[in-house]
Design a protein around this motif. Sequence first.
Motif, mmCIF file in Angstrom:
data_model
loop_
_atom_site.group_PDB
_atom_site.id
_atom_site.type_symbol
_atom_site.label_atom_id
_atom_site.label_comp_id
_atom_site.label_asym_id
_atom_site.label_seq_id
_atom_site.Cartn_x
_atom_site.Cartn_y
_atom_site.Cartn_z
ATOM 1 N N THR A 182 -10.659 1.378 -0.161
ATOM 2 C CA THR A 182 -9.827 0.485 -0.054
ATOM 3 C C THR A 182 -10.306 -0.948 -0.446
ATOM 4 O OG1 THR A 182 -10.444 -0.176 2.425
ATOM 5 C CG2 THR A 182 -9.074 1.915 2.085
ATOM 6 N N VAL A 183 -9.241 -1.706 -0.604
ATOM 7 C CA VAL A 183 -9.432 -3.168 -1.052
ATOM 8 C C VAL A 183 -10.260 -3.838 0.008
ATOM 9 C CG1 VAL A 183 -8.354 -5.300 -1.709
ATOM 10 C CG2 VAL A 183 -7.320 -3.228 -2.661
ATOM 11 N N ARG A 184 -9.844 -3.827 1.180
ATOM 12 C CA ARG A 184 -10.373 -4.546 2.331
ATOM 13 C C ARG A 184 -12.069 -4.302 2.528
ATOM 14 N NH1 ARG A 184 -9.708 -3.795 8.786
ATOM 15 N NH2 ARG A 184 -11.015 -5.738 9.403
ATOM 16 N N HIS A 242 -4.788 -0.739 1.582
ATOM 17 C CA HIS A 242 -4.486 -0.552 0.030
ATOM 18 C C HIS A 242 -5.644 -0.068 -0.781
ATOM 19 C CE1 HIS A 242 -2.591 -2.956 -3.683
ATOM 20 N NE2 HIS A 242 -2.032 -1.701 -3.519
ATOM 21 N N ARG A 243 -5.538 1.211 -1.339
ATOM 22 C CA ARG A 243 -6.154 2.392 -1.861
ATOM 23 C C ARG A 243 -6.475 2.013 -3.307
ATOM 24 N NH1 ARG A 243 -8.079 6.089 1.463
ATOM 25 N NH2 ARG A 243 -7.080 6.446 3.602
ATOM 26 N N TRP A 244 -7.774 2.130 -3.588
ATOM 27 C CA TRP A 244 -7.919 1.656 -5.165
ATOM 28 C C TRP A 244 -7.547 2.961 -5.990
ATOM 29 C CZ3 TRP A 244 -9.318 -2.787 -6.145
ATOM 30 C CH2 TRP A 244 -9.934 -3.548 -5.312
ATOM 31 N N GLN A 245 -7.279 4.070 -5.483
ATOM 32 C CA GLN A 245 -6.630 5.079 -6.010
ATOM 33 C C GLN A 245 -5.326 5.133 -6.495
ATOM 34 O OE1 GLN A 245 -7.592 8.918 -4.310
ATOM 35 N NE2 GLN A 245 -6.852 10.203 -5.972
ATOM 36 N N SER A 246 -4.460 4.172 -5.453
ATOM 37 C CA SER A 246 -3.144 3.974 -5.937
ATOM 38 C C SER A 246 -3.060 2.746 -7.013
ATOM 39 C CB SER A 246 -2.486 3.448 -4.394
ATOM 40 O OG SER A 246 -2.268 4.196 -3.408
ATOM 41 N N PRO A 248 0.783 -1.406 0.119
ATOM 42 C CA PRO A 248 0.040 0.004 0.041
ATOM 43 C C PRO A 248 0.926 1.308 0.093
ATOM 44 C CG PRO A 248 -0.849 -1.501 1.732
ATOM 45 C CD PRO A 248 0.493 -1.997 1.188
ATOM 46 N N GLY A 249 2.133 1.176 0.682
ATOM 47 C CA GLY A 249 2.949 2.370 0.285
ATOM 48 C C GLY A 249 2.784 3.211 1.633
ATOM 49 N N TYR A 250 2.865 4.652 1.359
ATOM 50 C CA TYR A 250 2.805 5.510 2.582
ATOM 51 C C TYR A 250 1.564 5.367 3.441
ATOM 52 C CZ TYR A 250 3.755 9.850 5.106
ATOM 53 O OH TYR A 250 3.878 10.730 6.301
ATOM 54 N N PRO A 251 1.530 5.215 4.645
ATOM 55 C CA PRO A 251 0.428 4.945 5.405
ATOM 56 C C PRO A 251 -0.270 6.358 5.883
ATOM 57 C CG PRO A 251 2.015 4.496 6.629
ATOM 58 C CD PRO A 251 2.751 4.949 5.405
ATOM 59 N N ARG A 252 -1.003 7.091 4.908
ATOM 60 C CA ARG A 252 -1.377 8.397 5.376
ATOM 61 C C ARG A 252 -2.146 8.815 6.497
ATOM 62 N NH1 ARG A 252 -4.305 10.226 -0.504
ATOM 63 N NH2 ARG A 252 -5.866 8.607 -0.446
ATOM 64 N N ASP A 253 -3.190 7.659 6.626
ATOM 65 C CA ASP A 253 -4.135 7.653 7.623
ATOM 66 C C ASP A 253 -3.336 7.626 8.770
ATOM 67 O OD1 ASP A 253 -6.069 8.274 5.789
ATOM 68 O OD2 ASP A 253 -6.697 6.231 5.594
ATOM 69 N N GLU A 254 -2.328 6.916 9.056
ATOM 70 C CA GLU A 254 -1.513 6.484 10.556
ATOM 71 C C GLU A 254 -0.308 7.322 10.314
ATOM 72 O OE1 GLU A 254 -1.571 1.955 11.215
ATOM 73 O OE2 GLU A 254 -1.408 2.085 9.256
ATOM 74 N N ALA A 255 -0.013 7.986 9.496
ATOM 75 C CA ALA A 255 1.243 8.759 9.157
ATOM 76 C C ALA A 255 1.572 9.450 10.612
ATOM 77 C CB ALA A 255 1.373 9.518 8.291
#
Length: 512
Positions: free
Chosen positions: A316-318, A367-371, A230-237
């Motif tokens: 998100t995928v989940r 894992h974001r659909w936008q990514s 998923p990469g950079y976890p912006r919601d948790e950063a």
Amino acid sequence: MLALNKALLTGDFSFPPNLEAGPYPDNLPERVLQFGEGNFLRAFVDWMIHELNKKGLFQGRVVVVQPLAQGLVDKINKQDGLYTLILRGYQDGQMVEKREIITSISRGINPYEDWQAVLRCAEDPRIDIVISNTTEAGIIFDHGDSLTAAPPRSFPGKLTAYLYHRYKHFQGDPDKGMLILPCELIDRNGDNLKEITLRLAEEWGLPGGFRQWLKEANIFLNTLVDRVVPGYPRDEAEQLAGELGYQDDLLDTGELFHLWVIEGPTHLKEKLPFHAAGLNVIWTDDMTPYRTRKVRILNGAHTATAAVAFLSGVDTVREAVEHPRLGRFIEELIYNEVIPATDLDEGMLTEFAGEVLQRFRNPYIVHRWQSILLNTTSKYKTRVLPSLLDYVAKKKAVPAKLTFSLAATAALFKDGRVNGRQFQGKRPQGEFIIEDDPEALAFWQAAWQQYKGTAESAREVAPYILGNSELWGKDLNSVPGLAEKLGVYLQEIVTGGMAAALEKVLAEGEGA
């Protein structure tokens, strides 16, 4: 807040106990040139090399080259190549999280600002491995490429110029060839890359001796990579920065599961001894079954669902897998259309599909659909279209879910503005930006110019989309019934919205 860099790692900073923060490897030489600095390679290959270094099995570091003019190299150099990787997933039935500072990257180079720095790497005899991930759109032949450009436009162009510089510097020494492992998710990625570099060498009029050296002294391997990143976890950063005690602009996340399938002579395992480090790397003489299974089921499900879910307001995928309608869409697409279209052992495919759906449900992976929608046009061609065409060939019918996914992909680009690689569109939840190849964006815009708000004009948009043989590899209007079904889905999405259109396609059953 303190920033992650070499001074922090080598100083007296107190790192949290659940973070592995090893020594900074000042003494290790650069041994790998990597085209691509994004989240995936840093959570996959660079992590693997870090694991090798920890066990004393490789003793080398990675120079990363930024494939596009805009990228992460400035941040990489600011952090002295360091970044935090958080891996999460199931292990022995338990949810596990591992946090670690990765130290395998030495520096980054922006070739658009300093192409000579890249060429100087070609003069280093210790740098004898090339790794790349420039997306599916990266391994292409570009008629406009030029050896004299600094740098050449395409990745194969850059690689050809790099190898020619190495050839000249070492006077054609056959022992100075490179081991080249592309990670782009296209079929026979190594073979394709080699073919394009040889074609460029011929078009550029480079000496026959170089072309011979390119063909014989360099080893291009076909590979397949698998890890959800998923990469950079912006919601948790912000929360993670508080827990870690430092700021990391390159924070990366991925799942625990990893698989790298490499097609090539097993003696090469000793050059990259992943097996000795306990990593899930398979060397094989035929990677076809592994690639087909992974690309069609895992990546295919991602790409086929991305626009459907995103335009439904599910991010998100989940969330999508657990959504009553989207979850059903994903499962029916995999089990009723992709697996029946795939000419491999059904039991192997079904078992893998179950594992994939469990990975999709990983509560720690955002894992974001936008990514996933990055470069979605080329991804559709590679990951979804083969299943659609094989389904038609086997079942003599047009698969509903796979066709609907193409309509949803098209609907993404119906209304919006293009700025270079960026498309700014709109969905009920507000505006969004996704990136794609400029030619693909122009194609989608031209397709929607055929639409006049009627069902009849929707049926004109469909054949326009399917008729782009340069994009799809063939004129898809030759597929019986596909244009008609695609036109119906386009009209239903545009007039009734994604949710209502999805309800209708689910009601259709397996195929039509």
